[in-house]
Design an enzyme around this catalytic site. Structure first.
Site, short mmCIF file in Angstrom:
data_model
loop_
_atom_site.label_atom_id
_atom_site.label_comp_id
_atom_site.label_asym_id
_atom_site.label_seq_id
_atom_site.Cartn_x
_atom_site.Cartn_y
_atom_site.Cartn_z
N SER A 270 0.85 -1.19 0.00
CA SER A 270 0.00 0.00 0.00
C SER A 270 0.88 1.24 0.00
CB SER A 270 -0.90 0.01 1.23
OG SER A 270 -0.11 0.29 2.37
N LYS A 271 0.23 2.39 0.02
CA LYS A 271 0.95 3.66 -0.04
C LYS A 271 2.02 3.79 1.05
CE LYS A 271 -2.13 6.79 -2.43
NZ LYS A 271 -3.49 6.24 -2.21
N ARG A 272 1.74 3.17 2.17
CA ARG A 272 2.71 3.24 3.28
C ARG A 272 4.09 2.77 2.85
NH1 ARG A 272 2.43 -0.53 6.82
NH2 ARG A 272 0.82 -1.80 5.87
#
Ligand code: GLU
Length: 467
Positions: free
Chosen positions: A237-239
């Site tokens: 994910s973006k993390r």
């Protein structure tokens, strides 16, 4: 039979790494079998779908070179068709109106949870005759008995008992069709033979098969791709940093390198790592896709990117490097000089961004030196060799590598010092300490005026700090 695959993104964000891999595998499968690849935009969620996301997805696919034979089709343009299919399911008696209230559904759910049962709709409205002008949703009447067989090309055969499935809503109370209905209609209308998608859809597959069967439509083959994990084991994910494909472009990755990296995310062919697009098409097999999730590894992507930076035709790299240099305020154009810079520097960079950073000195003077390099090389005892080499270079008629080499060698001989005593300060004076190739090549690419100017600048700097 022509093989037909599709990529069916929901335009609720950019084209991310997971979506790009799904698109790539579907595209490869179609290309390998001489089939068709269809692009379908699943934009029925009017609140979350945006034109910006549609554009971002199209842009990402274009950058990666994933061309489609048909589409983009937009589901919002097909509402009439979905309505027609919902009507026909009603006529066949395999869909019905339901007006169960939110409260009823919530309390049903709570009771089921208390009894440790899987929450599911109990079918209360199946036999109730709800009028069309009352507020209602429409549900698909799922079969009660028997197993749905899913022959997944990656996971093998799976049996799902119909008792596990409930009566799915296919039309919301506002009249809009739901995802499982639109996918079924579109996959059938678009003659999709192979549905290749992320395994987050695996629970939808038996429901979709039931609907296809109720409509007497052919069931496509399915292949569910294992998910992609970040380096910490959680779903990517973006993390985990860049996830948008276009962000990789901005960070200086080449499209071929990203494609090569993506194809290896969950697919292998022996221990081969580098695949040209032609090779991918030739070798790709769904049978070679792993069942287990694969982990995203930025270092490996960088390694592959560097491989492509080194292998590609210098002109091809120069074309892609130029915008990164120009973003830094330069006005370089693609030509012999930039190609020579690419050849001189590319071994030292993993991305176009790095390549741009370490190539700036060819085009622009700098105010600061790399501190360590300057400390080592730009000392008072460097003034004499710098002056001597400047005089020798200023006298040169030409500016070829050979004449530059001879000039530096002449100064070394004249001063009776080691080569490094002249070459080191000269290199730092001209490059500022950026990674650079052979000295004569470096000087030839920096050019006469800038070289002489920078020698002066270095001498002045040493004198200033000696005072
Ligand atoms: N639109 C769905 C998504 O973006 C994909 C549906 C499918 O491939 O069946 O997740």
């Amino acid at each position: 039979m022509t093989i037909r695959t599709r990529f069916a993104p929901s335009p609720t964000g950019c084209l991310h790494v997971g979506g790009a891999r799904t698109a790539l595998f579907s595209w490869l499968y179609a290309r390998k079998h001489g089939g068709d690849f269809v692009l379908r935009i699943e934009d029925t969620d009017l609140e979350r779908s945006t034109q910006e996301s549609v554009n971002a997805i199209l842009e990402g696919m274009e950058w990666l070179g994933l061309d489609y034979d048909e589409g983009p089709f937009f589901q919002t343009e097909r509402f009439e068709r979905y309505e027609e299919v919902i009507e026909s399911l009603m006529m066949k008696g395999v869909a019905y109106r339901c007006n169960c209230s939110r409260e009823r559904l919530d309390s049903l759910r709570d009771e089921q949870m208390k009894r440790k049962e899987k929450p599911r709709y109990d079918g209360r409205c199946r036999e109730r005759d709800i009028a069309g002008d009352e507020p209602h949703v429409i549900r698909f009447r799922n079969p009660d008995e028997g197993d749905v067989v899913v022959d997944d090309l990656i996971r093998g055969r799976m049996f799902i008992n119909n008792r596990e499935l409930d009566d799915l809503i296919i039309r919301r109370s506002d009249g809009s069709p739901t995802y499982n209905l639109t996918v079924v209609v579109d996959d059938a209308d678009m003659n999709i033979t192979h549905v290749i998608r992320g395994d987050d859809h695996i629970n939808n597959t038996p429901r979709q098969i039931n609907m296809l069967q109720a409509l007497n439509l052919p069931v496509p083959k399915y292949a569910h791709l294992p998910m992609i994990l970040g380096d910490d084991g959680a779903r990517l994910s973006k993390r985990h940093g860049a996830v948008s494909v276009m962000q990789y472009k901005e960070e200086g990755y080449l499209p071929d390198a990203l494609l090569n990296y993506l194809v290896r995310l969950g697919w292998s062919h022996g221990d081969q790592e580098i695949f040209s697009t032609e090779e991918m098409i030739e070798l790709f097999e769904l049978e070679g896709v792993n069942k287990a999730p694969s982990a995203f590894n930025t270092e490996k992507l960088q390694w592959i990117n560097q491989h492509y930076l080194k292998q590609h035709d210098a002109r091809h790299v120069a074309i892609q490097l130029a915008p990164h240099l120009n973003q830094r305020g330069l006005e370089v154009t693609v030509g012999h000089h930039l190609q020579a810079v690419v050849e001189a520097q590319r071994e030292r960079a993993q991305t176009l961004e790095e390549l741009a950073d370490i190539s700036l000195f060819y085009y622009r003077d700098f105010d600061e030196y790399d501190a360590k390099a300057a400390k080592r090389a730009l000392k008072p005892e460097a003034i004499e060799p710098l002056n001597a080499v400047k005089a020798a270079l200023a006298e040169l008629d030409g500016w070829s590598r050979e004449s530059l080499h001879a000039a530096v060698a002449g100064v070394v001989e004249q001063l009776e010092v080691g080569f490094g005593k002249v070459a080191m300060p000269l290199r730092i004076a001209v490059t500022g300490g950026a990674p650079s190739p052979d000295l004569d090549l470096t000087l030839s690419l920096v050019g006469r005026e800038a070289t002489l100017r920078r020698i002066d600048q270095a001498i002045a700097g040493i004198e200033r700090s000696a005072r």
